[in-house]
Design an enzyme around this catalytic site. Structure first.
Site, PDB file in Angstrom:
ATOM      1  N   LYS A   1       0.842  -1.200   0.000  1.00 16.97           N
ATOM      2  CA  LYS A   1       0.000   0.000   0.000  1.00 16.97           C
ATOM      3  C   LYS A   1       0.873   1.245   0.000  1.00 16.97           C
ATOM      4  CE  LYS A   1       0.699   1.140   4.579  1.00 16.97           C
ATOM      5  NZ  LYS A   1       1.396   2.362   5.050  1.00 16.97           N
TER       6      LYS A   1
ATOM      7  N   ASP B   1      -2.063  -1.349  10.489  1.00 20.45           N
ATOM      8  CA  ASP B   1      -2.445  -1.313   9.075  1.00 20.45           C
ATOM      9  C   ASP B   1      -3.193  -2.562   8.609  1.00 20.45           C
ATOM     10  OD1 ASP B   1      -1.219   1.135   8.778  1.00 20.45           O
ATOM     11  OD2 ASP B   1       0.649   0.306   7.988  1.00 20.45           O
TER      12      ASP B   1
END
Length: 334
Positions: free
Chosen positions: A10, A146
């Site tokens: 990401k 995350d």
């Protein structure tokens, strides 16, 4: 049985920290996260009942893993995740795992978190656990901030400690932009970065200024969360003038920001946005098309020999069944 999983990285298109949780153990964040087409590959072979879990590493960043987890595989997020699931659901998990590490380690690109989320999805489907989303997120919280983002299949505005995830879909035109990802390959410590950030805020900002900044961040978060789709990069930039406010707290992050600023200055044609990502050593530059990105790549490698540099794209939003495998749902390769 032999299975393969793609575990994607990401980018944080912005990241702002605004205070600690009530128990003072974690940080509240506001961030817009999106997938990029760089991935670890997890290969899984089933073993006999009672044989337990084994893991081996390969790929271009395999040698970096021990620098951050030590010699004990128990510190690896895949092993941690499988142990949590085994304990919670009273499972005998017997797997041989090979992790091809292609996402830079401690880069801020979420490699370990992505691996953990991929294993949560795998176990849910493979063992027929029928976990609710809340149950998945509860496990994710135990692994890292995350991980919750990687449990869903689109870009998202993330808040709380990262576990409050509001999907946002990007127009296809954004996914056609070219993204140059670089990593200076410097060793960083996420815990140290956040600790330094806390000390910096306490020493340089009074409570009134901090509250004002936090209110601005919260307002930006609300505005972004009202959207279902971001139509173009210009809209994204108009909505969000913030970048990554961890930069000031760590010399490696500051060095990385200066490096990409120099690349941006020398490769400004077609440049849309550049910033560091997360609390790590990686950064990105978004360009209008591959031609501009390739020129920037050449300049970056000339200016900073030995860095990791790769041209990629923002991943399409993976909310349809045809694309689920790209976001960590396993593919049977038997």
């Amino acid at each position: 049985m032999f299975l393969n999983i793609n575990s994607y990285a990401k980018l944080n298109l912005f990241l702002s920290i605004y205070g600690l949780t009530e128990d003072k153990t974690r940080h509240n964040i506001s961030s817009l996260m999106t997938y990029v087409d760089i991935c670890d590959k997890i290969s899984i072979t089933t073993k006999r009942y009672g044989d337990g879990v084994s893991i081996n590493f390969g790929g271009i960043f395999a040698h970096k893993i021990s620098q951050y987890t030590g010699n004990s595989v128990e510190n690896n997020t895949i092993i941690k995740t499988l142990k949590l699931i085994s304990d919670e659901y009273d499972l005998s998990i017997d797997l041989d795992i090979y992790l091809e590490k292609n996402i830079p380690v401690a880069s801020g690109m979420g490699g370990g978190s992505s691996n953990a989320a991929a294993m949560i999805k795998f176990c849910d489907k493979f063992y027929g656990l029928e976990m609710t989303q809340d149950e998945k997120i509860n496990i994710a919280r135990e692994i890292g901030a995350d991980v919750s983002f990687f449990l869903q299949n689109s870009s998202a505005v993330c808040s709380g400690i990262g576990d409050v995830v509001n999907p946002i879909y990007f127009d296809d035109a954004i996914c056609k932009k070219s993204v140059l990802v670089i990593d200076l390959m410097e060793k960083v410590s996420t815990a140290k970065i956040y600790s330094s950030y806390d000390q910096l805020n306490l020493s340089q900002q009074d409570e009134e200024i901090m509250n004002k900044n936090n209110n601005l961040i919260a307002l930006s978060l609300v505005n972004l969360s009202k959207l279902n789709k971001i139509a173009d990069m210009e809209q994204l930039i108009r909505l969000n003038k913030m970048t990554n406010n961890l930069i000031q707290s760590d010399k490696i992050l500051y060095k990385t920001k200066n490096a990409i600023a120099k690349i941006a200055e020398n490769s400004s044609d077609g440049l849309i946005k550049f910033d560091i990502t997360g609390a790590g050593s990686a950064a990105y530059l978004i360009y209008e098309n591959p031609l501009f990105a390739r020129r920037a790549l050449t300049n970056a490698q000339t200016m900073f020999p030995g860095i990791f540099a790769k041209i990629t794209t923002i991943m399409p939003d993976l909310h349809d069944s045809a694309n689920l495998q790209k976001c960590g749902v396993y593919q049977n390769c038997a």
